[in-house]
Scaffold this active site. Structure first.
Site, PDB file in Angstrom:
ATOM      1  N   GLY A  30     -21.717  -1.545  -3.039  1.00  0.00           N
ATOM      2  CA  GLY A  30     -21.504  -3.034  -3.238  1.00  0.00           C
ATOM      3  C   GLY A  30     -21.502  -3.988  -4.411  1.00  0.00           C
ATOM      4  O   GLY A  30     -20.864  -5.094  -4.642  1.00  0.00           O
ATOM      5  N   CYS A 240       8.077  -1.583  15.511  1.00  0.00           N
ATOM      6  CA  CYS A 240       8.186  -0.946  14.203  1.00  0.00           C
ATOM      7  C   CYS A 240       9.921  -0.829  14.477  1.00  0.00           C
ATOM      8  O   CYS A 240      10.052   0.195  15.284  1.00  0.00           O
ATOM      9  CB  CYS A 240       7.790   0.081  13.935  1.00  0.00           C
ATOM     10  SG  CYS A 240       8.817   0.499  12.009  1.00  0.00           S
ATOM     11  N   CYS A 243       9.837   3.435  13.680  1.00  0.00           N
ATOM     12  CA  CYS A 243       9.035   4.277  14.529  1.00  0.00           C
ATOM     13  C   CYS A 243       8.567   3.875  15.660  1.00  0.00           C
ATOM     14  O   CYS A 243       8.551   4.570  16.404  1.00  0.00           O
ATOM     15  CB  CYS A 243       8.513   4.724  13.665  1.00  0.00           C
ATOM     16  SG  CYS A 243       7.116   3.810  13.666  1.00  0.00           S
ATOM     17  N   CYS A 265       6.773  -0.822   9.685  1.00  0.00           N
ATOM     18  CA  CYS A 265       5.603  -0.112   9.173  1.00  0.00           C
ATOM     19  C   CYS A 265       5.643  -0.432   7.295  1.00  0.00           C
ATOM     20  O   CYS A 265       6.445  -0.068   6.832  1.00  0.00           O
ATOM     21  CB  CYS A 265       5.598   1.016   9.230  1.00  0.00           C
ATOM     22  SG  CYS A 265       5.439   1.667  10.864  1.00  0.00           S
ATOM     23  N   CYS A 271       5.692   6.203   8.560  1.00  0.00           N
ATOM     24  CA  CYS A 271       6.284   5.041   9.578  1.00  0.00           C
ATOM     25  C   CYS A 271       7.542   6.675   8.922  1.00  0.00           C
ATOM     26  O   CYS A 271       7.836   7.417  10.612  1.00  0.00           O
ATOM     27  CB  CYS A 271       6.899   3.809   8.848  1.00  0.00           C
ATOM     28  SG  CYS A 271       8.672   3.424   9.493  1.00  0.00           S
TER      29      CYS A 271
HETATM   30 ZN   LIG Z   1       7.505   2.600  11.193  1.00  0.00          ZN
END
Ligand SMILES: [Zn+2]
Ligand SMILES: [Zn+2]
Lengths: 281, 281
Positions: A30, A240, A243, A265, A271
């Site tokens: 970090g 989505c 998909c 997506c 996807c």
């Molecule tokens: Zn998708």
């Protein structure tokens, strides 16, 4: 006449310097390590920090994936892939699980990363306290003293203004209970993927000349007040359109023919992979 | 005043010089200075061997012209700058057994955030002018470890009400406010963690007379209500007369006279004090 470039464009001395900064960054999770940002044939602010990390780390046996806001095919991702291909000959892939080295802008892929993979994130603004304190000397001192009032104050201001934490992206995180870090403009949805990530995550800011890291299995906690919990984006009731995926980060799009909004997506290779795996109707 | 009780704050032999000093000026007993300035080496002695006590619930006034060292003293006590030498003890901090000036900067921040509040003459030093007023007040609570938005908002609203700023304006930035209102926001911020000690540095200087009177009234009222101990610095003996129980008169970095405010006003001993008192009449 063809110019002969060094393997991975950068000269070996530059790569070593970047690797040294990277090792230091991994040793102090970090913490922003300064490095001498090189000139590259793409403009600063277009992913030169991430690209320098990639170029200093890539080897002949690597498999590369480059994504830009979830897309493997954006102009930016393609031109970075071309540059790396020309100077290394390393093959590129769209498949997250096949890649050993992934450079990304503003997303962490949906496919969970695993041990041995390396994720490089492009960072426009590495300093999480910059909006609160313009002086670099002062922010360095604040990090040194672990004084993060400024980061909390900025969240408080957002809550006062919008009644919720409005950071869509780049929501600050506490790394290893020591340094507050800007995760780069990934959506809040991706923040939890950093926590105890199996893959090494490196972050590079070319214009601001900083490298920092989240080593594997490091605690990464998104800052949140007791009574205003951290809430990643969610898409309840939506899936989505292509998909059918549900628990992923989605783009909201508008179909002007049907006059309706739909979801898809954001991670295009994820996807596509899902669609390819589905039986043809 | 309750002088029988032990002091809440004790300052001993506080020195602040700007410059290295030389043979002419290093010895504090017989330094050859022009006012607070060494002609030979250019060193400025802003505070010279200042020692005093502040008692619980007391307002101690410090009067002097610019260059007398009174603001340097306030900056030193709030750790805005380091002292050259000296000691300060706070009864609520480690039972007054530890010299605050020897503590780490993190401990000094703890003291600032939990045990003190300060109101600056210039509101730019005490406030973030572009942040909301409620955010400005919350900043001090955040710095003291508060992570509850609702609690801070409630406390902030209560404080704004106490300093007579309409709560519906809490989301406005101080830069939109008048000078008098800015000082009220500073006062609210300084009081946010219920500190036992408040430092007030020329808080009404530069304000219109009627506004001055209002702010002074507010301070007087809050002091009575909260029984808070105050160090009140002003070049204006009128302000000191209105608020201070006891008064120290400073000239060229030294205390030339101290005692009950009434006594000093009625029977000033030092020539400089006499001059101040006469100009008041
Ligand atoms: Zn998708
Ligand atoms: Zn001298």
């Amino acid at each position: 006449m063809r110019i002969q470039y060094n393997f991975a464009f950068l000269d070996e001395g530059s790569k070593r310097e970047i690797r040294r900064a990277t090792l230091k960054a991994i040793a102090i999770p970090g913490y922003q390590v300064p490095f001498a940002s090189r000139e590259l044939p793409i403009g600063r602010g277009w992913g030169t920090g991430g690209l320098q990390l990639t170029l200093s780390l890539i080897g002949k046996s690597d498999v590369l994936k480059v994504i830009d806001q979830g897309s493997d095919e954006s102009v930016n991702a393609v031109s970075i892939k071309k540059l790396i291909d020309k100077t290394t000959g390393v093959p590129a892939t769209d498949a997250t699980e096949a890649a050993t080295l992934i450079q990304s802008r503003h997303r962490i892929p949906e496919v969970p990363l695993r041990t041995g993979q390396l994720l490089v994130l492009q960072v426009p603004m590495p300093e999480p306290l910059r909006m609160y304190e313009p002086s670099e000397l002062e922010t360095k001192r604040l990090h040194g003293e672990k004084d993060y009032s400024g980061a909390w104050l900025m969240l408080f201001e957002q809550i006062m203004k919008y009644r919720s934490v409005s950071t869509g992206a780049d929501h600050p995180v506490m790394v290893n209970d020591r340094y507050v870090m800007a995760p780069s403009p990934i959506p809040k949805f991706d923040n939890p993927k950093m926590n105890y990530s199996e893959a090494l995550i490196l972050l590079g800011a070319g214009r601001e000349k900083k490298i920092y890291a989240v080593p594997p299995y490091t605690q990464v906690v998104s800052l949140a007040f007791e009574d205003v919990p951290f809430e990643p984006e969610s898409f309840p009731g939506h899936s989505c359109r292509q998909c059918g995926a549900e628990d992923v980060f989605m783009d909201e799009l508008y179909d002007s023919e049907k006059e309706e909004t739909y979801y898809q997506c954001n991670d295009t290779s994820y996807c596509l992979q899902r669609m390819n795996a589905q039986p043809l109707v | 005043m309750g002088q029988i009780s032990s002091p809440i704050m004790s300052v001993r032999q506080l020195n602040k010089q700007f410059g290295k000093g030389c043979e002419q000026c290093s010895n504090s007993d017989n330094r050859k200075l022009e006012r607070n300035y060494c002609r030979a080496c250019g060193t400025v002695y802003s505070c010279q061997n200042l020692s005093f006590d502040l008692y619980p619930g007391e307002v101690l006034g410090i009067v002097g012209e610019s260059g007398s060292g009174k603001s340097t003293l306030m900056r030193s006590l709030y750790f805005d700058q380091e002292v050259t030498t000296g000691e300060a003890y706070l009864q609520p901090y480690k039972e007054g057994a530890v010299n605050l000036f020897q503590e780490s900067s993190q401990q000094q921040k703890y003291i600032r955030n939990h045990l003190m509040g300060k109101v600056y003459q210039n509101p730019v030093l005490g406030l973030r002018m572009g942040f909301s007023s409620i955010g400005n007040i919350a900043e001090k609570m955040i710095a003291a470890g508060n992570r509850n938005v609702a609690a801070m908002e409630a406390r902030g609203s209560e404080l704004l009400d106490q300093v007579h700023i309409p709560v519906y304006r809490m989301k406005e930035a101080p830069k939109k406010f008048s000078g008098g209102m800015q000082q009220r926001v500073q006062i609210a911020k300084a009081l946010s963690n219920n500190p036992p000690i408040l430092l007030l540095d020329e808080v009404t200087t530069g304000l219109d007379l009627s506004v001055q009177a209002n702010v002074l009234d507010l301070i007087k009222h809050l002091q009575r209500e909260l029984k808070i101990s105050m160090l009140l610095v002003s070049h204006d003996l009128g302000v000191i007369r209105m608020l201070a129980d006891r008064t120290m008169v400073m000239l060229d970095g030294r205390v030339v006279e101290q005692g009950l405010t009434d006594q000093i006003l009625e029977d000033p001993q030092h020539a400089y004090t006499q001059q101040l008192v006469h100009s008041l009449l």
